[in-house]
Design a protein around this motif. Structure first.
Motif, PDB file in Angstrom:
ATOM      1  N   ASP A 191      35.958  43.392  40.135  1.00  0.00           N
ATOM      2  CA  ASP A 191      35.097  44.461  40.629  1.00  0.00           C
ATOM      3  C   ASP A 191      33.925  44.660  39.680  1.00  0.00           C
ATOM      4  OD1 ASP A 191      36.421  46.780  42.790  1.00  0.00           O
ATOM      5  OD2 ASP A 191      37.646  45.087  42.142  1.00  0.00           O
ATOM      6  N   LEU A 192      32.811  45.097  40.246  1.00  0.00           N
ATOM      7  CA  LEU A 192      31.634  45.501  39.490  1.00  0.00           C
ATOM      8  C   LEU A 192      31.084  46.772  40.114  1.00  0.00           C
ATOM      9  CD1 LEU A 192      29.901  42.011  39.226  1.00  0.00           C
ATOM     10  CD2 LEU A 192      30.821  43.300  37.278  1.00  0.00           C
ATOM     11  N   VAL A 193      30.494  47.628  39.312  1.00  0.00           N
ATOM     12  CA  VAL A 193      29.828  48.819  39.848  1.00  0.00           C
ATOM     13  C   VAL A 193      28.612  49.112  38.977  1.00  0.00           C
ATOM     14  CG1 VAL A 193      31.422  50.345  38.602  1.00  0.00           C
ATOM     15  CG2 VAL A 193      30.080  51.246  40.509  1.00  0.00           C
ATOM     16  N   ALA A 207      32.926  43.471  44.904  1.00  0.00           N
ATOM     17  CA  ALA A 207      34.206  42.848  44.573  1.00  0.00           C
ATOM     18  C   ALA A 207      34.223  41.434  45.139  1.00  0.00           C
ATOM     19  CB  ALA A 207      35.369  43.659  45.139  1.00  0.00           C
ATOM     20  N   THR A 208      34.859  40.535  44.410  1.00  0.00           N
ATOM     21  CA  THR A 208      35.006  39.158  44.868  1.00  0.00           C
ATOM     22  C   THR A 208      36.226  38.542  44.206  1.00  0.00           C
ATOM     23  OG1 THR A 208      33.931  36.989  45.064  1.00  0.00           O
ATOM     24  CG2 THR A 208      33.518  38.223  43.055  1.00  0.00           C
ATOM     25  N   ASP A 209      36.760  37.506  44.844  1.00  0.00           N
ATOM     26  CA  ASP A 209      37.888  36.785  44.263  1.00  0.00           C
ATOM     27  C   ASP A 209      37.456  35.417  43.726  1.00  0.00           C
ATOM     28  OD1 ASP A 209      37.374  35.926  46.858  1.00  0.00           O
ATOM     29  OD2 ASP A 209      39.424  35.226  47.188  1.00  0.00           O
ATOM     30  N   ILE A 266      36.560  51.668  58.040  1.00  0.00           N
ATOM     31  CA  ILE A 266      37.270  52.590  58.929  1.00  0.00           C
ATOM     32  C   ILE A 266      38.229  53.464  58.126  1.00  0.00           C
ATOM     33  CG2 ILE A 266      38.968  52.748  60.792  1.00  0.00           C
ATOM     34  CD1 ILE A 266      37.680  50.212  61.964  1.00  0.00           C
ATOM     35  N   SER A 267      38.926  52.851  57.177  1.00  0.00           N
ATOM     36  CA  SER A 267      39.833  53.617  56.325  1.00  0.00           C
ATOM     37  C   SER A 267      39.064  54.687  55.554  1.00  0.00           C
ATOM     38  CB  SER A 267      40.559  52.683  55.345  1.00  0.00           C
ATOM     39  OG  SER A 267      41.337  53.412  54.434  1.00  0.00           O
ATOM     40  N   ALA A 268      37.915  54.305  55.009  1.00  0.00           N
ATOM     41  CA  ALA A 268      37.114  55.262  54.246  1.00  0.00           C
ATOM     42  C   ALA A 268      36.559  56.362  55.143  1.00  0.00           C
ATOM     43  CB  ALA A 268      35.979  54.533  53.538  1.00  0.00           C
ATOM     44  N   GLU A 312      37.097  48.679  36.827  1.00  0.00           N
ATOM     45  CA  GLU A 312      38.415  48.910  37.400  1.00  0.00           C
ATOM     46  C   GLU A 312      38.337  48.745  38.919  1.00  0.00           C
ATOM     47  OE1 GLU A 312      41.293  49.614  35.808  1.00  0.00           O
ATOM     48  OE2 GLU A 312      40.246  49.345  33.888  1.00  0.00           O
ATOM     49  N   ARG A 313      39.457  48.393  39.519  1.00  0.00           N
ATOM     50  CA  ARG A 313      39.480  48.268  40.974  1.00  0.00           C
ATOM     51  C   ARG A 313      39.093  49.603  41.608  1.00  0.00           C
ATOM     52  NH1 ARG A 313      41.990  48.942  45.773  1.00  0.00           N
ATOM     53  NH2 ARG A 313      42.167  47.109  47.140  1.00  0.00           N
ATOM     54  N   PHE A 314      38.172  49.556  42.556  1.00  0.00           N
ATOM     55  CA  PHE A 314      37.714  50.763  43.249  1.00  0.00           C
ATOM     56  C   PHE A 314      38.858  51.292  44.102  1.00  0.00           C
ATOM     57  CE2 PHE A 314      35.098  52.250  47.090  1.00  0.00           C
ATOM     58  CZ  PHE A 314      35.066  53.558  46.630  1.00  0.00           C
ATOM     59  N   ASP A 315      39.327  52.494  43.786  1.00  0.00           N
ATOM     60  CA  ASP A 315      40.491  53.013  44.501  1.00  0.00           C
ATOM     61  C   ASP A 315      40.159  53.451  45.923  1.00  0.00           C
ATOM     62  OD1 ASP A 315      39.110  55.366  44.020  1.00  0.00           O
ATOM     63  OD2 ASP A 315      40.621  56.239  42.699  1.00  0.00           O
ATOM     64  N   GLY A 316      38.877  53.461  46.271  1.00  0.00           N
ATOM     65  CA  GLY A 316      38.489  53.777  47.632  1.00  0.00           C
ATOM     66  C   GLY A 316      38.435  52.554  48.536  1.00  0.00           C
ATOM     67  N   ARG A 317      38.807  51.392  47.998  1.00  0.00           N
ATOM     68  CA  ARG A 317      38.784  50.160  48.784  1.00  0.00           C
ATOM     69  C   ARG A 317      40.198  49.821  49.245  1.00  0.00           C
ATOM     70  NH1 ARG A 317      37.466  46.555  45.109  1.00  0.00           N
ATOM     71  NH2 ARG A 317      39.318  45.244  45.091  1.00  0.00           N
ATOM     72  N   VAL A 318      40.428  49.888  50.539  1.00  0.00           N
ATOM     73  CA  VAL A 318      41.733  49.565  51.088  1.00  0.00           C
ATOM     74  C   VAL A 318      41.973  48.058  50.958  1.00  0.00           C
ATOM     75  CG1 VAL A 318      40.906  49.185  53.451  1.00  0.00           C
ATOM     76  CG2 VAL A 318      43.254  49.967  53.069  1.00  0.00           C
ATOM     77  N   MET A 319      43.204  47.662  50.779  1.00  0.00           N
ATOM     78  CA  MET A 319      43.537  46.241  50.703  1.00  0.00           C
ATOM     79  C   MET A 319      43.296  45.573  52.055  1.00  0.00           C
ATOM     80  SD  MET A 319      44.798  43.711  48.793  1.00  0.00           S
ATOM     81  CE  MET A 319      45.669  44.519  47.440  1.00  0.00           C
ATOM     82  N   THR A 320      42.487  44.548  52.057  1.00  0.00           N
ATOM     83  CA  THR A 320      42.177  43.833  53.299  1.00  0.00           C
ATOM     84  C   THR A 320      42.756  42.422  53.254  1.00  0.00           C
ATOM     85  OG1 THR A 320      40.104  42.925  52.454  1.00  0.00           O
ATOM     86  CG2 THR A 320      40.006  45.104  53.495  1.00  0.00           C
ATOM     87  N   SER A 321      42.680  41.741  54.373  1.00  0.00           N
ATOM     88  CA  SER A 321      43.200  40.372  54.443  1.00  0.00           C
ATOM     89  C   SER A 321      42.451  39.448  53.492  1.00  0.00           C
ATOM     90  CB  SER A 321      43.100  39.846  55.877  1.00  0.00           C
ATOM     91  OG  SER A 321      41.752  39.848  56.328  1.00  0.00           O
ATOM     92  N   PHE A 322      41.156  39.692  53.279  1.00  0.00           N
ATOM     93  CA  PHE A 322      40.382  38.851  52.368  1.00  0.00           C
ATOM     94  C   PHE A 322      40.899  38.986  50.944  1.00  0.00           C
ATOM     95  CE2 PHE A 322      37.308  39.099  55.852  1.00  0.00           C
ATOM     96  CZ  PHE A 322      36.876  37.785  55.910  1.00  0.00           C
TER      97      PHE A 322
END
Length: 221
Positions: free
Chosen positions: A212-214, A159-161, A60-62, A189-199
């Protein structure tokens, strides 16, 4: 689902929800079903697909910040789909559609070949117990499925933790001949288009590193 979430399917589904033809299972996609992106969105635009969109915070943010692009959220949990429709409506994100379906079938058959500009998979279930690792989405064979849906030069973002899952993702995709790394070093690098989520926040709070991987889809022969 809550009363509001039930209402979302009644009032907002015509705008956001794609009712796909089913196969044998409740969240399956009939193998003959095909999405027509231009007809679905009413225009020609870049298509970004998020697999496992959850409650829709990232997409939704994107979508609301990138009105010139089209977005498709793939999720199997109806409560998450309903929440996404409610929040998308509040955000005025009219360039977003949702499908309740198994992700591999969406990538393998439902999307037209080469139709996606990017595919996002953020914090998919790590199935962290070793006996459940075989249930992970990114495993041997997944690369070819994702490559089919992506256009030449399109990006697969992950992305995963969970460190061991991140390493499995990297091993699987490094071995996939239709992809090449679009990052240097061990991790992207962290994808700057990914908003911080609860996960993501939950993983950080527990002391886990976010990885992150791309990967870039190589040109078709």
């Amino acid at each position: 689902m809550s009363e509001a979430q039930e209402r979302a399917f009644t009032e907002l589904a015509p705008q956001y929800f794609i009712d796909v033809p089913r196969g044998d299972a409740e969240t399956s996609v009939h193998p003959d079903a095909r999405m027509d992106p231009a007809a679905t969105y009413g225009r020609e635009a870049r298509l970004i697909v998020e697999i496992g969109s959850g409650q829709g915070h990232a997409i939704i943010s994107a979508a609301s910040s990138r009105p010139d692009d089209d977005f498709l959220a793939v999720e199997v949990f109806r409560a998450g789909i309903a929440r996404t429709m409610l929040d998308a409506d509040k955000a005025g994100a009219r360039n977003l559609r949702l499908v309740e379906a198994n992700a591999p079938e969406v990538l393998a058959t439902y999307l037209p070949e080469g139709s996606a500009e990017e595919v996002w998979i953020f914090f998919s279930d790590p199935w962290h117990k070793s006996r459940h690792n075989k249930r992970r989405l990114i495993r041997e064979g997944f690369g070819a499925t994702a490559a089919r849906a992506l256009k030449d030069g399109g990006l697969l973002r992950l992305a995963t933790d969970w460190e061991d899952y991140a390493r499995q993702m990297r091993q699987v995709l490094d071995a996939e001949p239709q992809f090449e790394r679009a990052f240097e070093g061990d991790w992207a690098e962290r994808f700057d288009g990914r908003v911080m989520t609860s996960f993501e926040r939950k993983g950080i709070d527990k002391g886990r590193d976010i990885r992150d991987l791309v990967y870039r889809r190589k040109p078709r022969a």
